[in-house]
Motif scaffolding. Structure first.
Motif, PDB file in Angstrom:
ATOM      1  N   LYS A  65       0.834  -1.206   0.000  1.00  0.00           N
ATOM      2  CA  LYS A  65       0.000   0.000   0.000  1.00  0.00           C
ATOM      3  C   LYS A  65       0.868   1.255   0.000  1.00  0.00           C
ATOM      4  CE  LYS A  65      -3.782   2.269   2.491  1.00  0.00           C
ATOM      5  NZ  LYS A  65      -4.698   2.186   3.660  1.00  0.00           N
ATOM      6  N   GLY A  66       1.943   1.229   0.796  1.00  0.00           N
ATOM      7  CA  GLY A  66       2.845   2.373   0.840  1.00  0.00           C
ATOM      8  C   GLY A  66       3.543   2.595  -0.490  1.00  0.00           C
ATOM      9  N   ARG A  67       3.952   1.521  -1.132  1.00  0.00           N
ATOM     10  CA  ARG A  67       4.580   1.628  -2.459  1.00  0.00           C
ATOM     11  C   ARG A  67       3.614   2.255  -3.463  1.00  0.00           C
ATOM     12  NH1 ARG A  67       7.680  -4.123  -3.680  1.00  0.00           N
ATOM     13  NH2 ARG A  67       9.080  -4.143  -1.863  1.00  0.00           N
ATOM     14  N   GLU A  68       2.379   1.811  -3.422  1.00  0.00           N
ATOM     15  CA  GLU A  68       1.375   2.333  -4.354  1.00  0.00           C
ATOM     16  C   GLU A  68       1.140   3.817  -4.127  1.00  0.00           C
ATOM     17  OE1 GLU A  68      -3.310   1.490  -5.581  1.00  0.00           O
ATOM     18  OE2 GLU A  68      -2.226   0.081  -4.294  1.00  0.00           O
ATOM     19  N   GLN A  69       1.078   4.209  -2.869  1.00  0.00           N
ATOM     20  CA  GLN A  69       0.856   5.620  -2.554  1.00  0.00           C
ATOM     21  C   GLN A  69       2.018   6.483  -3.043  1.00  0.00           C
ATOM     22  OE1 GLN A  69      -0.149   6.421   1.557  1.00  0.00           O
ATOM     23  NE2 GLN A  69       0.392   8.588   1.375  1.00  0.00           N
ATOM     24  N   LEU A  70       3.246   6.012  -2.827  1.00  0.00           N
ATOM     25  CA  LEU A  70       4.410   6.764  -3.282  1.00  0.00           C
ATOM     26  C   LEU A  70       4.445   6.869  -4.800  1.00  0.00           C
ATOM     27  CD1 LEU A  70       7.062   5.361  -0.793  1.00  0.00           C
ATOM     28  CD2 LEU A  70       6.401   7.756  -1.010  1.00  0.00           C
ATOM     29  N   GLN A  71       4.052   5.816  -5.479  1.00  0.00           N
ATOM     30  CA  GLN A  71       4.006   5.867  -6.942  1.00  0.00           C
ATOM     31  C   GLN A  71       2.936   6.838  -7.428  1.00  0.00           C
ATOM     32  OE1 GLN A  71       4.746   2.110  -9.252  1.00  0.00           O
ATOM     33  NE2 GLN A  71       4.582   1.178  -7.223  1.00  0.00           N
ATOM     34  N   ASP A  72       1.819   6.916  -6.717  1.00  0.00           N
ATOM     35  CA  ASP A  72       0.789   7.895  -7.074  1.00  0.00           C
ATOM     36  C   ASP A  72       1.333   9.317  -6.925  1.00  0.00           C
ATOM     37  OD1 ASP A  72      -1.020   5.902  -7.628  1.00  0.00           O
ATOM     38  OD2 ASP A  72      -2.055   6.031  -5.684  1.00  0.00           O
ATOM     39  N   GLU A  73       2.108   9.551  -5.873  1.00  0.00           N
ATOM     40  CA  GLU A  73       2.702  10.868  -5.658  1.00  0.00           C
ATOM     41  C   GLU A  73       3.705  11.197  -6.766  1.00  0.00           C
ATOM     42  OE1 GLU A  73       4.289  11.413  -1.723  1.00  0.00           O
ATOM     43  OE2 GLU A  73       2.606  10.359  -0.794  1.00  0.00           O
ATOM     44  N   LEU A  74       4.491  10.191  -7.158  1.00  0.00           N
ATOM     45  CA  LEU A  74       5.456  10.400  -8.236  1.00  0.00           C
ATOM     46  C   LEU A  74       4.754  10.670  -9.559  1.00  0.00           C
ATOM     47  CD1 LEU A  74       8.049   7.629  -7.316  1.00  0.00           C
ATOM     48  CD2 LEU A  74       8.552  10.074  -7.485  1.00  0.00           C
ATOM     49  N   ALA A  75       3.669   9.969  -9.808  1.00  0.00           N
ATOM     50  CA  ALA A  75       2.915  10.172 -11.045  1.00  0.00           C
ATOM     51  C   ALA A  75       2.382  11.595 -11.122  1.00  0.00           C
ATOM     52  CB  ALA A  75       1.768   9.165 -11.136  1.00  0.00           C
ATOM     53  N   ALA A  76       1.878  12.105 -10.005  1.00  0.00           N
ATOM     54  CA  ALA A  76       1.381  13.480  -9.971  1.00  0.00           C
ATOM     55  C   ALA A  76       2.522  14.478 -10.134  1.00  0.00           C
ATOM     56  CB  ALA A  76       0.629  13.726  -8.665  1.00  0.00           C
ATOM     57  N   TYR A  77       3.664  14.151  -9.575  1.00  0.00           N
ATOM     58  CA  TYR A  77       4.824  15.041  -9.634  1.00  0.00           C
ATOM     59  C   TYR A  77       5.380  15.148 -11.055  1.00  0.00           C
ATOM     60  CZ  TYR A  77       9.667  16.576  -8.750  1.00  0.00           C
ATOM     61  OH  TYR A  77      10.889  17.235  -8.784  1.00  0.00           O
ATOM     62  N   TYR A  78       5.504  14.023 -11.739  1.00  0.00           N
ATOM     63  CA  TYR A  78       6.117  14.001 -13.062  1.00  0.00           C
ATOM     64  C   TYR A  78       5.139  14.310 -14.192  1.00  0.00           C
ATOM     65  CZ  TYR A  78      10.565  12.108 -11.419  1.00  0.00           C
ATOM     66  OH  TYR A  78      11.790  11.936 -10.801  1.00  0.00           O
ATOM     67  N   GLY A  79       3.874  13.986 -13.999  1.00  0.00           N
ATOM     68  CA  GLY A  79       2.930  14.072 -15.103  1.00  0.00           C
ATOM     69  C   GLY A  79       2.921  12.764 -15.880  1.00  0.00           C
ATOM     70  N   ALA A  80       1.841  12.533 -16.618  1.00  0.00           N
ATOM     71  CA  ALA A  80       1.618  11.225 -17.241  1.00  0.00           C
ATOM     72  C   ALA A  80       2.739  10.805 -18.180  1.00  0.00           C
ATOM     73  CB  ALA A  80       0.278  11.242 -17.991  1.00  0.00           C
ATOM     74  N   GLU A  81       3.189  11.716 -19.030  1.00  0.00           N
ATOM     75  CA  GLU A  81       4.176  11.338 -20.048  1.00  0.00           C
ATOM     76  C   GLU A  81       5.523  10.963 -19.428  1.00  0.00           C
ATOM     77  OE1 GLU A  81       6.226  13.155 -24.131  1.00  0.00           O
ATOM     78  OE2 GLU A  81       4.505  14.151 -23.204  1.00  0.00           O
ATOM     79  N   LYS A  82       6.033  11.814 -18.541  1.00  0.00           N
ATOM     80  CA  LYS A  82       7.324  11.530 -17.922  1.00  0.00           C
ATOM     81  C   LYS A  82       7.246  10.312 -17.015  1.00  0.00           C
ATOM     82  CE  LYS A  82       9.618  16.034 -18.029  1.00  0.00           C
ATOM     83  NZ  LYS A  82      10.269  17.084 -17.209  1.00  0.00           N
ATOM     84  N   TRP A  83       6.128  10.166 -16.303  1.00  0.00           N
ATOM     85  CA  TRP A  83       5.991   9.024 -15.413  1.00  0.00           C
ATOM     86  C   TRP A  83       5.957   7.717 -16.186  1.00  0.00           C
ATOM     87  CZ3 TRP A  83       7.310   7.101 -11.245  1.00  0.00           C
ATOM     88  CH2 TRP A  83       6.629   6.075 -10.599  1.00  0.00           C
ATOM     89  N   GLN A  84       5.378   7.743 -17.364  1.00  0.00           N
ATOM     90  CA  GLN A  84       5.348   6.546 -18.206  1.00  0.00           C
ATOM     91  C   GLN A  84       6.757   6.102 -18.578  1.00  0.00           C
ATOM     92  OE1 GLN A  84       2.956   7.042 -21.718  1.00  0.00           O
ATOM     93  NE2 GLN A  84       2.777   4.838 -22.068  1.00  0.00           N
TER      94      GLN A  84
END
Length: 257
Positions: free
Chosen positions: A158-177
């Protein structure tokens, strides 16, 4: 929580705004004016002006007399050094980190999280060879470095998923991909092997390994070792050095840090 406004009644908005202004200096230019700070924080310029005035009066910012721009003041430095000095794990881990650095000819660092980055709070170098100079306070991206990946790996699913959600918001969809596959591979490696690697993904000239360290007070950190790629082969890093780094992390945790 305040169910009507959706805001936490205990949360001091003015304090959060002031701290966000200080944080901007970690990612932006050394010196910035109120207009630039307003743009970067999204705060109204009058609000920023009051904040910078107050922070200057308290010594957290210094204002240049010729340009009226601000830079971080000595009070910020004192806070950081107080935190670092009080980290018991640094004192306990130093001799073990020194021995590891000597044996493998790599820099060995302790890092902690700062939003979407990891920060070095301790770094030990092998004697004589200055292979990779790392200063305390250096910030490393969370998604692409072995330190950041190890920090994420040390959390529950759950913690990993939450951190990845934060990273996705930080980078934006294209960079996070672009960045997520490497992170997912590193997390899978940690689950199999007990360590994470970063092979030129942050800096193409650097290879590194990382493992999480959990302190007794609940603080999560990461232990990492790094060197120029031409000095340390990938196979040696993966099969010899990284497993030993995982053992070092266990030794440090056993000290009761």
């Amino acid at each position: 929580m305040d169910t009507e406004s959706g805001k936490d009644r205990k949360f001091v908005e003015a304090l959060a705004r002031g701290l966000n202004i200080l944080r901007v200096f970690g990612d932006g230019p050394v010196m910035m004016g109120n207009q630039e700070l307003a743009r970067l924080t999204g705060l109204p310029k009058p609000t920023v002006s009051r904040m910078t005035y107050t922070l200057t009066r308290l010594g957290y910012l210094n204002q240049h007399p010729d340009t009226d721009k601000y830079q971080l003041g000595s009070e910020v430095l004192s806070l950081g050094y107080t935190y670092v000095a009080n980290l018991r794990v640094r004192q306990l881990a130093k001799p073990y980190m020194d021995e590891f650095a000597r044996e493998y000819g790599m820099s060995v660092g302790l890092t902690c999280r700062d939003r979407m980055h990891m920060i070095y709070v301790e770094n030990r170098m092998p004697p004589v060879k200055a292979l990779l100079r790392v200063d305390l306070g250096l910030r490393l991206p969370l998604a692409t470095t072995s330190a950041g990946r190890a920090f994420i790996a040390g959390h529950s699913a759950k913690g990993r998923e939450q951190l990845q959600d934060e990273l996705a918001a930080y980078y934006g969809a294209e960079k996070w991909q672009e960045k997520q596959p490497g992170l997912l591979d590193a997390l899978a490696m940690y689950d199999r092997e007990g360590f994470c690697l970063s092979l030129g993904e942050w800096d193409r000239n650097i290879v590194s390994a990382g493992v999480p360290i959990g302190l007794q007070d609940g603080t999560q950190m990461a232990l990492t070792c790094a060197a120029p790629a031409y000095e340390i082969g990938v196979e040696r890093l993966k099969h010899t050095i990284a497993p030993r780094l995982a053992g070092l992390a266990g030794d440090i945790q056993a000290l009761g840090a």
